[in-house]
Scaffold this active site. Structure first.
Site, PDB file in Angstrom:
ATOM      1  N   ARG A  30       0.826  -1.213   0.000  1.00 55.71           N
ATOM      2  CA  ARG A  30       0.000   0.000   0.000  1.00 55.71           C
ATOM      3  C   ARG A  30       0.860   1.264   0.000  1.00 55.71           C
ATOM      4  O   ARG A  30       0.338   2.371  -0.121  1.00 55.71           O
ATOM      5  CB  ARG A  30      -0.910   0.027   1.243  1.00 55.71           C
ATOM      6  CG  ARG A  30      -2.034  -0.988   1.208  1.00 55.71           C
ATOM      7  CD  ARG A  30      -2.844  -0.953   2.484  1.00 55.71           C
ATOM      8  NE  ARG A  30      -3.975  -0.047   2.395  1.00 55.71           N
ATOM      9  CZ  ARG A  30      -5.245  -0.451   2.241  1.00 55.71           C
ATOM     10  NH1 ARG A  30      -5.558  -1.708   2.189  1.00 55.71           N
ATOM     11  NH2 ARG A  30      -6.214   0.423   2.162  1.00 55.71           N
ATOM     12  N   TYR A  60       0.779   4.247  -2.561  1.00 47.60           N
ATOM     13  CA  TYR A  60      -0.321   5.205  -2.410  1.00 47.60           C
ATOM     14  C   TYR A  60      -0.132   6.023  -1.131  1.00 47.60           C
ATOM     15  O   TYR A  60      -0.125   7.256  -1.162  1.00 47.60           O
ATOM     16  CB  TYR A  60      -1.647   4.449  -2.364  1.00 47.60           C
ATOM     17  CG  TYR A  60      -2.857   5.344  -2.318  1.00 47.60           C
ATOM     18  CD1 TYR A  60      -3.227   6.089  -3.428  1.00 47.60           C
ATOM     19  CD2 TYR A  60      -3.637   5.449  -1.166  1.00 47.60           C
ATOM     20  CE1 TYR A  60      -4.346   6.922  -3.395  1.00 47.60           C
ATOM     21  CE2 TYR A  60      -4.752   6.272  -1.130  1.00 47.60           C
ATOM     22  CZ  TYR A  60      -5.106   7.007  -2.247  1.00 47.60           C
ATOM     23  OH  TYR A  60      -6.218   7.830  -2.210  1.00 47.60           O
ATOM     24  N   ASP A  61       0.084   5.317   0.000  1.00 45.06           N
ATOM     25  CA  ASP A  61       0.160   6.011   1.299  1.00 45.06           C
ATOM     26  C   ASP A  61       1.336   6.990   1.333  1.00 45.06           C
ATOM     27  O   ASP A  61       1.191   8.148   1.704  1.00 45.06           O
ATOM     28  CB  ASP A  61       0.366   5.000   2.442  1.00 45.06           C
ATOM     29  CG  ASP A  61      -0.777   4.000   2.561  1.00 45.06           C
ATOM     30  OD1 ASP A  61      -1.686   4.050   1.721  1.00 45.06           O
ATOM     31  OD2 ASP A  61      -0.745   3.184   3.489  1.00 45.06           O
ATOM     32  N   ARG A 115     -13.299  -1.773  -4.527  1.00 49.33           N
ATOM     33  CA  ARG A 115     -13.515  -1.307  -3.158  1.00 49.33           C
ATOM     34  C   ARG A 115     -14.789  -1.911  -2.584  1.00 49.33           C
ATOM     35  O   ARG A 115     -15.658  -2.396  -3.295  1.00 49.33           O
ATOM     36  CB  ARG A 115     -13.545   0.206  -3.108  1.00 49.33           C
ATOM     37  CG  ARG A 115     -12.121   0.697  -2.883  1.00 49.33           C
ATOM     38  CD  ARG A 115     -12.044   2.145  -2.719  1.00 49.33           C
ATOM     39  NE  ARG A 115     -12.392   2.804  -3.941  1.00 49.33           N
ATOM     40  CZ  ARG A 115     -12.186   4.094  -4.151  1.00 49.33           C
ATOM     41  NH1 ARG A 115     -11.612   4.819  -3.234  1.00 49.33           N
ATOM     42  NH2 ARG A 115     -12.530   4.642  -5.283  1.00 49.33           N
ATOM     43  N   ASP A 166      -3.769  -4.482   5.429  1.00 44.48           N
ATOM     44  CA  ASP A 166      -5.136  -3.946   5.455  1.00 44.48           C
ATOM     45  C   ASP A 166      -5.396  -3.306   6.826  1.00 44.48           C
ATOM     46  O   ASP A 166      -5.313  -3.992   7.849  1.00 44.48           O
ATOM     47  CB  ASP A 166      -6.108  -5.107   5.219  1.00 44.48           C
ATOM     48  CG  ASP A 166      -7.477  -4.645   4.771  1.00 44.48           C
ATOM     49  OD1 ASP A 166      -7.705  -4.600   3.559  1.00 44.48           O
ATOM     50  OD2 ASP A 166      -8.304  -4.322   5.645  1.00 44.48           O
TER      51      ASP A 166
HETATM   52  N1  UDP Z   1     -13.006  -5.565   1.564  1.00 44.76           N
HETATM   53  C1  UDP Z   1     -13.762  -6.725   1.673  1.00 44.76           C
HETATM   54  N2  UDP Z   1     -14.286  -7.264   0.540  1.00 44.76           N
HETATM   55  C2  UDP Z   1     -14.122  -6.695  -0.685  1.00 44.76           C
HETATM   56  C3  UDP Z   1     -13.378  -5.488  -0.788  1.00 44.76           C
HETATM   57  C4  UDP Z   1     -12.824  -4.960   0.370  1.00 44.76           C
HETATM   58  O1  UDP Z   1     -13.937  -7.281   2.783  1.00 44.76           O
HETATM   59  O2  UDP Z   1     -14.651  -7.247  -1.673  1.00 44.76           O
HETATM   60  C5  UDP Z   1     -12.449  -4.986   2.810  1.00 44.76           C
HETATM   61  C6  UDP Z   1     -10.978  -4.612   2.727  1.00 44.76           C
HETATM   62  O3  UDP Z   1     -10.159  -5.733   3.043  1.00 44.76           O
HETATM   63  C7  UDP Z   1     -10.885  -3.521   3.773  1.00 44.76           C
HETATM   64  C8  UDP Z   1     -12.264  -2.846   3.698  1.00 44.76           C
HETATM   65  O4  UDP Z   1     -13.118  -3.775   3.049  1.00 44.76           O
HETATM   66  O5  UDP Z   1     -10.718  -4.052   5.065  1.00 44.76           O
HETATM   67  C9  UDP Z   1     -12.256  -1.546   2.905  1.00 44.76           C
HETATM   68  O6  UDP Z   1     -11.595  -1.809   1.691  1.00 44.76           O
HETATM   69  P1  UDP Z   1     -11.520  -0.753   0.511  1.00 44.76           P
HETATM   70  O7  UDP Z   1     -10.635  -1.331  -0.544  1.00 44.76           O
HETATM   71  O8  UDP Z   1     -12.900  -0.345   0.126  1.00 44.76           O
HETATM   72  O9  UDP Z   1     -10.864   0.548   1.154  1.00 44.76           O
HETATM   73  P2  UDP Z   1      -9.569   0.810   2.051  1.00 44.76           P
HETATM   74  O10 UDP Z   1      -8.989  -0.501   2.526  1.00 44.76           O
HETATM   75  O11 UDP Z   1      -8.633   1.562   1.184  1.00 44.76           O
HETATM   76  O12 UDP Z   1     -10.120   1.593   3.187  1.00 44.76           O
END
Ligand code: UDP
Length: 325
Positions: free
Chosen positions: A141, A144-145, A185, A272
């Site tokens: 990550r 991006y971060d 997402r 994550d």
């Molecule tokens: N996530 C999930 N199933 C999916 C897509 C994402 O459980 O099909 C989880 C992902 O592992 C994370 C959370 O949802 O813990 C948010 O993920 P996202 O990619 O939307 O945003 P970010 O991690 O950048 O906040």
């Protein structure tokens, strides 16, 4: 009437911002290279003579006479930004340098769309703007971060060194119409899976949390921030503090879509974040009492309606499916 440049203007958030700025009577130049966006998002704006669409990649310099710049260009979904991580960090860093250089030359005001990702996998909860974050500099990550963190540094340095008028917002998870269907997402994945009757894919045990903001609330906060007191530069969090587990989210989406989809559990991606929730006291105090107005179920219903339309249209296939699904 102001002349406003929006980088990433054809993206999910950018397209809503362009629409809002045009509605307020401004002239808008929308810059995009369509890596994770699509012209379908702004097709409705093209009839407006004050809207100008330019295909451009902000890792290259761009020149136009404008009064304000909103710098949004960067793939923001993990699948897209990890697809070409070097390009992602170039977009954040070179893009910031190019846009700050333009703002400096024009004496234009510039707003950076930063992110809650600058807090990494936060140890402090909820996240306040003075928290420096817990970011892995060498993980998947990081492109991006760290790219977004470096962009914040560049904004601060152009401000201190060259007196550029800057504004920094940190955007927490946002959802709504115009999200890319193959974005990967969580909100778009779950809604599309539920509507198609496919399994809802929870990564990990589903107990990780996020706080979801509907896009209209974010746009209101962004515009208020751009127009706020010149001495207030941020960074300021913009997000909805209501925190949900991914399991709660999956169940809510299944309920709202009347779906027969089953929930399945899959491996958690690396790095994550376990939890994320904005502290928004600073935004409330500095942006005329701004706070999110649209709560989760109301926003999800609008988003489900949008995706129902996409699934029934030939546009369904316009976005590359980088997840290979
Ligand atoms: N996530 C999930 N199933 C999916 C897509 C994402 O459980 O099909 C989880 C992902 O592992 C994370 C959370 O949802 O813990 C948010 O993920 P996202 O990619 O939307 O945003 P970010 O991690 O950048 O906040």
């Amino acid at each position: 009437m102001k002349k406003i440049l929006v980088t990433g203007g054809a993206g999910f958030i950018g397209s809503h911002l362009c629409e809002r700025l045009l509605k307020e009577g401004n002239e808008v130049i929308c810059l995009d290279n369509y890596f994770s966006s699509h012209k379908s998002n702004i097709i409705g704006l093209k009839a407006n003579p004050y809207f100008e669409l330019v295909r451009h990649d902000i890792t290259q310099p761009y020149f136009a006479e404008v009064d304000e710049i909103y710098n949004l260009a960067c793939p923001a979904s993990p699948i897209y930004y990890q697809h070409d991580p070097i390009k992602t960090i170039q977009t954040s860093v070179m893009g910031a340098i190019n846009m700050l250089g333009l703002a400096k030359r024009l004496k234009a005001k510039i707003l950076q769309a930063s992110t809650s990702e600058v807090y990494g996998d936060p140890i402090v909860h909820p996240q306040k703007e003075d928290y420096w974050g817990n970011v892995n500099p060498i993980g998947i990550r990081s492109c991006y971060d760290e790219g977004k963190r470096c962009a914040e540094t560049l904004f601060m340095d152009y401000h201190r060194q060259n007196k550029v008028a800057i504004k920094i917002i940190r955007i927490f998870n946002t959802y709504g119409p115009n999200m890319n269907i193959n974005d990967g997402r969580v909100v778009s994945n779950f809604i599309v899976q539920a509507l198609r009757g496919e399994a809802i894919t929870i990564y990990g045990d589903g107990m990780q949390t996020r706080s979801f903001q509907y896009v209209d609330d974010l746009i209101e906060g962004m515009v208020r921030m751009m127009n706020s007191d010149p001495t207030f530069i941020g960074p300021v969090n913009l997000g909805n503090p209501m925190e949900f587990t991914m399991l709660d989210l999956a169940k809510t989406i299944v309920k709202l879509t009347n779906s027969k989809s089953q929930i399945v559990f899959m491996p958690l991606p690396k790095d994550d974040p376990k939890q994320r929730q904005p502290e928004i006291e600073l935004a409330k105090a500095t942006l005329n009492g701004w706070e999110p107005k649209i709560q989760l179920e109301e926003g999800l219903i609008k988003t489900i309606t949008y995706f129902e339309g996409v699934l029934n249209s030939p546009l369904e296939s316009v976005y590359p499916d980088l997840a290979g699904g």
